[in-house]
Design an enzyme around this catalytic site. Structure first.
Site: not given
Ligand SMILES: *[C@@H]1O[C@H](CO)[C@@H](O)[C@H](O)[C@H]1NC(C)=O
Length: 326
Positions: A35, A203
């Site tokens: 991420d 997400e």
């Protein structure tokens, strides 16, 4: 026979052409990633990369390609937010707001809705310079339609108002208006993208503005645990995009299908070659590389464990107002 062979070869080439995607750009030094949030420091052009895990690690390089060097944790004492997971922070998003760098981070535990988005500030992004400020006011608990994770800040180009897009699984991707300094929630979250099939596994949103369009990039599918829980074919992480004239939506995909009610989304980057499960992406407007999509992926020659994920990036080309990886 010869003719059939040529025909077969043409079919194979065509099929490969239809799905071929460029390999990730070069990365040297410390390229582990999960991420990532990448930002170029305006004062000297140094690149900073922030990653999920423990206390949000900081990596720094003179160029996007590296060599990346580890600098230390951004929030060494953990978050002051009193929730489980406050010593294992996720999904940083670092932005320059009015001369101060703001880092949004997530406090949560895997698969649980007891979550909050916190923030820290720094004058220059260096290790040791970050001050944890705690809660943004964006949170979730069991029973909510969303999970307060994976923040991405956006500023409306016409009103200058800030909003944070976040989530999620559960009801999908949500957005919430922010106060003028971008640090505190100022309204109720509303839904901007949803996938009603499967586990609603979308997400990691990232909103990017270009030519008066807002592009909502998100990750769909299974992010992690490929070594212990290998996903069904096609259900690993991949990156989709939708766009809207307004930051709050409605977002549609390239075919005009709603990303909120029609399970829409145009694939930007999926598994190909040695790249497996790319996601956790962001977009960087870079003075030398142009618009860059960056992400993490499992490099199948290195390994598919979370601990093996690599930093990837590609420049984006725009065709008819839609991004493609080049
Ligand atoms: C929606 O979910 C299904 C089932 O998991 C998945 O196959 C599909 O790729 C997803 N689409 C988007 C746009 O997220």
């Amino acid at each position: 026979m010869k003719f059939l062979y040529c025909l077969l070869q043409a079919v194979v080439v065509f099929a490969a052409g239809a799905v071929a995607q460029a390999n990730p750009g070069a990365c040297s030094g410390h390229c582990w990633s999960h991420d990532p949030s990448v930002i170029r420091r305006a004062s000297d052009g140094a690149y900073f990369r922030f990653e999920t895990g423990s206390l949000i690690g900081i990596w720094k390089a003179p160029d996007l390609t590296g060599p990346w060097e580890y600098q230390g944790p951004a929030i060494p004492a953990g978050s002051i937010i009193d929730l489980p997971g406050n010593d294992d922070l996720w999904a940083p998003d670092v932005r320059l707001v009015d001369g101060t760098y703001i880092m949004y981070y997530t406090v949560s535990t895997f698969g649980v809705q007891n979550s909050a988005i916190g923030y820290a500030t720094s004058p220059d992004m260096e290790a040791g310079s970050w001050t944890d400020r705690g809660h943004t006011g964006i949170s979730s608990r069991e029973g909510d339609d969303f999970n307060a994770i994976d923040a991405s800040l956006m500023r409306d180009i016409s009103t200058s108002a800030y909003s944070v897009t976040f989530g999620s699984f559960w009801g999908g991707i949500f957005q919430i208006p922010m106060e003028g300094d971008a640090t505190t929630a100022a309204g109720q979250p509303f839904n901007i993208a949803h996938n009603s099939t499967g586990a609603n596994a979308i997400e990691g949103p990232f909103v990017h503005e270009r030519d008066g369009w807002y592009y909502l990039f998100f990750s769909s599918g299974q992010c992690c645990g490929y070594d212990t829980d290998f996903p069904a074919p096609g259900e690993e992480y991949k990156i989709y995009v939708c766009r809207s004239r307004s930051v709050g939506g409605p977002y549609v995909d390239r075919n005009g299908v709603s990303c909120l009610t029609g399970n829409g989304g145009t694939l930007v980057l999926g598994s190909h070659g040695f790249v497996f499960g790319p996601g956790g992406q962001g977009v960087l407007s870079d003075p030398s590389y142009g618009t860059v999509l960056y992400y993490h992926y499992a490099h199948t020659d290195i390994g598919i464990r979370d601990a093996d994920y690599q930093f990837g990036w590609n420049t984006l080309s725009w065709n008819d107002g839609w991004p493609t990886v080049s």
